[in-house]
Design a protein around this motif. Sequence first.
Motif, PDB file in Angstrom:
ATOM      1  N   ARG A  84       0.799  -1.222   0.000  1.00  0.00           N
ATOM      2  CA  ARG A  84       0.000   0.000   0.000  1.00  0.00           C
ATOM      3  C   ARG A  84       0.828   1.266   0.000  1.00  0.00           C
ATOM      4  NH1 ARG A  84      -3.683  -2.797   4.280  1.00  0.00           N
ATOM      5  NH2 ARG A  84      -5.024  -3.948   2.869  1.00  0.00           N
ATOM      6  N   GLN A  85       2.131   1.158   0.329  1.00  0.00           N
ATOM      7  CA  GLN A  85       3.001   2.324   0.322  1.00  0.00           C
ATOM      8  C   GLN A  85       4.252   2.030  -0.508  1.00  0.00           C
ATOM      9  OE1 GLN A  85       3.546   3.256   4.477  1.00  0.00           O
ATOM     10  NE2 GLN A  85       1.972   4.808   4.336  1.00  0.00           N
ATOM     11  N   LEU A  86       4.070   1.573  -1.716  1.00  0.00           N
ATOM     12  CA  LEU A  86       5.173   1.229  -2.602  1.00  0.00           C
ATOM     13  C   LEU A  86       6.095   2.428  -2.798  1.00  0.00           C
ATOM     14  CD1 LEU A  86       6.366  -0.934  -4.472  1.00  0.00           C
ATOM     15  CD2 LEU A  86       4.996   0.020  -6.305  1.00  0.00           C
ATOM     16  N   GLY A  87       7.374   2.240  -2.524  1.00  0.00           N
ATOM     17  CA  GLY A  87       8.348   3.298  -2.728  1.00  0.00           C
ATOM     18  C   GLY A  87       8.569   4.206  -1.538  1.00  0.00           C
ATOM     19  N   VAL A  88       7.946   3.919  -0.401  1.00  0.00           N
ATOM     20  CA  VAL A  88       8.136   4.725   0.801  1.00  0.00           C
ATOM     21  C   VAL A  88       9.073   3.958   1.725  1.00  0.00           C
ATOM     22  CG1 VAL A  88       7.014   5.812   2.776  1.00  0.00           C
ATOM     23  CG2 VAL A  88       5.844   5.697   0.570  1.00  0.00           C
ATOM     24  N   ASP A  89      10.263   4.518   1.992  1.00  0.00           N
ATOM     25  CA  ASP A  89      11.244   3.768   2.774  1.00  0.00           C
ATOM     26  C   ASP A  89      11.060   3.909   4.281  1.00  0.00           C
ATOM     27  OD1 ASP A  89      12.245   6.286   3.308  1.00  0.00           O
ATOM     28  OD2 ASP A  89      14.223   5.900   2.501  1.00  0.00           O
ATOM     29  N   GLU A  90      10.413   4.947   4.730  1.00  0.00           N
ATOM     30  CA  GLU A  90      10.130   5.167   6.141  1.00  0.00           C
ATOM     31  C   GLU A  90      11.374   5.040   7.010  1.00  0.00           C
ATOM     32  OE1 GLU A  90       6.930   2.476   7.013  1.00  0.00           O
ATOM     33  OE2 GLU A  90       5.482   3.702   5.934  1.00  0.00           O
ATOM     34  N   GLY A  91      12.548   5.389   6.482  1.00  0.00           N
ATOM     35  CA  GLY A  91      13.787   5.363   7.253  1.00  0.00           C
ATOM     36  C   GLY A  91      14.289   3.972   7.577  1.00  0.00           C
ATOM     37  N   ALA A  92      13.994   2.994   6.735  1.00  0.00           N
ATOM     38  CA  ALA A  92      14.442   1.624   6.977  1.00  0.00           C
ATOM     39  C   ALA A  92      15.967   1.565   7.016  1.00  0.00           C
ATOM     40  CB  ALA A  92      13.908   0.709   5.884  1.00  0.00           C
ATOM     41  N   TYR A  93      16.496   0.675   7.843  1.00  0.00           N
ATOM     42  CA  TYR A  93      17.939   0.533   7.948  1.00  0.00           C
ATOM     43  C   TYR A  93      18.525   0.023   6.636  1.00  0.00           C
ATOM     44  CZ  TYR A  93      17.736   1.252  12.951  1.00  0.00           C
ATOM     45  OH  TYR A  93      17.551   1.790  14.192  1.00  0.00           O
ATOM     46  N   PRO A  94      19.714   0.486   6.265  1.00  0.00           N
ATOM     47  CA  PRO A  94      20.349   0.018   5.032  1.00  0.00           C
ATOM     48  C   PRO A  94      20.846  -1.419   5.176  1.00  0.00           C
ATOM     49  CG  PRO A  94      21.792   1.548   6.181  1.00  0.00           C
ATOM     50  CD  PRO A  94      20.494   1.528   6.919  1.00  0.00           C
ATOM     51  N   THR A  95      21.073  -2.058   4.045  1.00  0.00           N
ATOM     52  CA  THR A  95      21.604  -3.409   4.023  1.00  0.00           C
ATOM     53  C   THR A  95      23.018  -3.407   4.589  1.00  0.00           C
ATOM     54  OG1 THR A  95      20.307  -3.786   2.029  1.00  0.00           O
ATOM     55  CG2 THR A  95      22.011  -5.391   2.525  1.00  0.00           C
ATOM     56  N   ALA A  96      23.318  -4.354   5.447  1.00  0.00           N
ATOM     57  CA  ALA A  96      24.628  -4.419   6.106  1.00  0.00           C
ATOM     58  C   ALA A  96      25.730  -4.811   5.120  1.00  0.00           C
ATOM     59  CB  ALA A  96      24.589  -5.422   7.247  1.00  0.00           C
ATOM     60  N   LYS A  97      26.922  -4.273   5.353  1.00  0.00           N
ATOM     61  CA  LYS A  97      28.105  -4.665   4.590  1.00  0.00           C
ATOM     62  C   LYS A  97      28.767  -5.830   5.316  1.00  0.00           C
ATOM     63  CE  LYS A  97      28.981  -0.066   2.882  1.00  0.00           C
ATOM     64  NZ  LYS A  97      29.919   1.037   2.735  1.00  0.00           N
ATOM     65  N   ASN A  98      29.235  -6.813   4.549  1.00  0.00           N
ATOM     66  CA  ASN A  98      29.885  -7.985   5.125  1.00  0.00           C
ATOM     67  C   ASN A  98      31.205  -8.230   4.420  1.00  0.00           C
ATOM     68  OD1 ASN A  98      27.716  -8.785   6.902  1.00  0.00           O
ATOM     69  ND2 ASN A  98      26.616  -9.373   5.063  1.00  0.00           N
ATOM     70  N   ILE A  99      32.220  -8.579   5.186  1.00  0.00           N
ATOM     71  CA  ILE A  99      33.504  -8.996   4.626  1.00  0.00           C
ATOM     72  C   ILE A  99      33.847 -10.339   5.252  1.00  0.00           C
ATOM     73  CG2 ILE A  99      35.950  -8.473   4.420  1.00  0.00           C
ATOM     74  CD1 ILE A  99      35.227  -5.525   4.490  1.00  0.00           C
ATOM     75  N   LEU A 100      34.200 -11.299   4.401  1.00  0.00           N
ATOM     76  CA  LEU A 100      34.460 -12.658   4.839  1.00  0.00           C
ATOM     77  C   LEU A 100      35.806 -13.106   4.297  1.00  0.00           C
ATOM     78  CD1 LEU A 100      33.255 -15.349   6.042  1.00  0.00           C
ATOM     79  CD2 LEU A 100      32.463 -15.815   3.732  1.00  0.00           C
ATOM     80  N   PHE A 101      36.627 -13.665   5.172  1.00  0.00           N
ATOM     81  CA  PHE A 101      37.894 -14.275   4.770  1.00  0.00           C
ATOM     82  C   PHE A 101      37.738 -15.772   4.925  1.00  0.00           C
ATOM     83  CE2 PHE A 101      38.937 -10.103   6.499  1.00  0.00           C
ATOM     84  CZ  PHE A 101      39.729  -9.581   5.491  1.00  0.00           C
ATOM     85  N   GLY A 102      38.310 -16.536   3.996  1.00  0.00           N
ATOM     86  CA  GLY A 102      38.165 -17.991   4.088  1.00  0.00           C
ATOM     87  C   GLY A 102      39.325 -18.737   3.496  1.00  0.00           C
ATOM     88  N   VAL A 103      39.385 -20.022   3.894  1.00  0.00           N
ATOM     89  CA  VAL A 103      40.405 -20.945   3.391  1.00  0.00           C
ATOM     90  C   VAL A 103      39.720 -22.268   3.125  1.00  0.00           C
ATOM     91  CG1 VAL A 103      42.556 -22.150   3.917  1.00  0.00           C
ATOM     92  CG2 VAL A 103      42.211 -19.834   4.768  1.00  0.00           C
ATOM     93  N   ASN A 104      39.928 -22.831   1.958  1.00  0.00           N
ATOM     94  CA  ASN A 104      39.466 -24.176   1.612  1.00  0.00           C
ATOM     95  C   ASN A 104      40.696 -25.051   1.438  1.00  0.00           C
ATOM     96  OD1 ASN A 104      36.744 -23.482   1.516  1.00  0.00           O
ATOM     97  ND2 ASN A 104      36.886 -22.851  -0.623  1.00  0.00           N
TER      98      ASN A 104
END
Length: 93
Positions: A70-90
Amino acid sequence: VPSSYFLEDGSYLRIKNIQLGYNLPLRLISKAGMSTAHIYIQGQNLFTFTKYTGLDPEINLRGYGDGNDRQLGVDEGAYPTAKNILFGVNVSF
């Protein structure tokens, strides 16, 4: 009265997922009894290119019983997507 005063362009380009990896040389890892070793670094949501002044141009949509937002395009101050950094070893032995 409806107004377009707060309406702005929400277009954006986001780097969602990027990974950089390296296979270690066999001459180095064979001394430790390994057959393969791969190291990597991965980043998610590292960069967002936009002129949008809100926190996040990727607005979360809400679902209602009738399947419409019902409110398409209204962000209402939603939190931004988190940034992630991952280090790994296989490693394989």
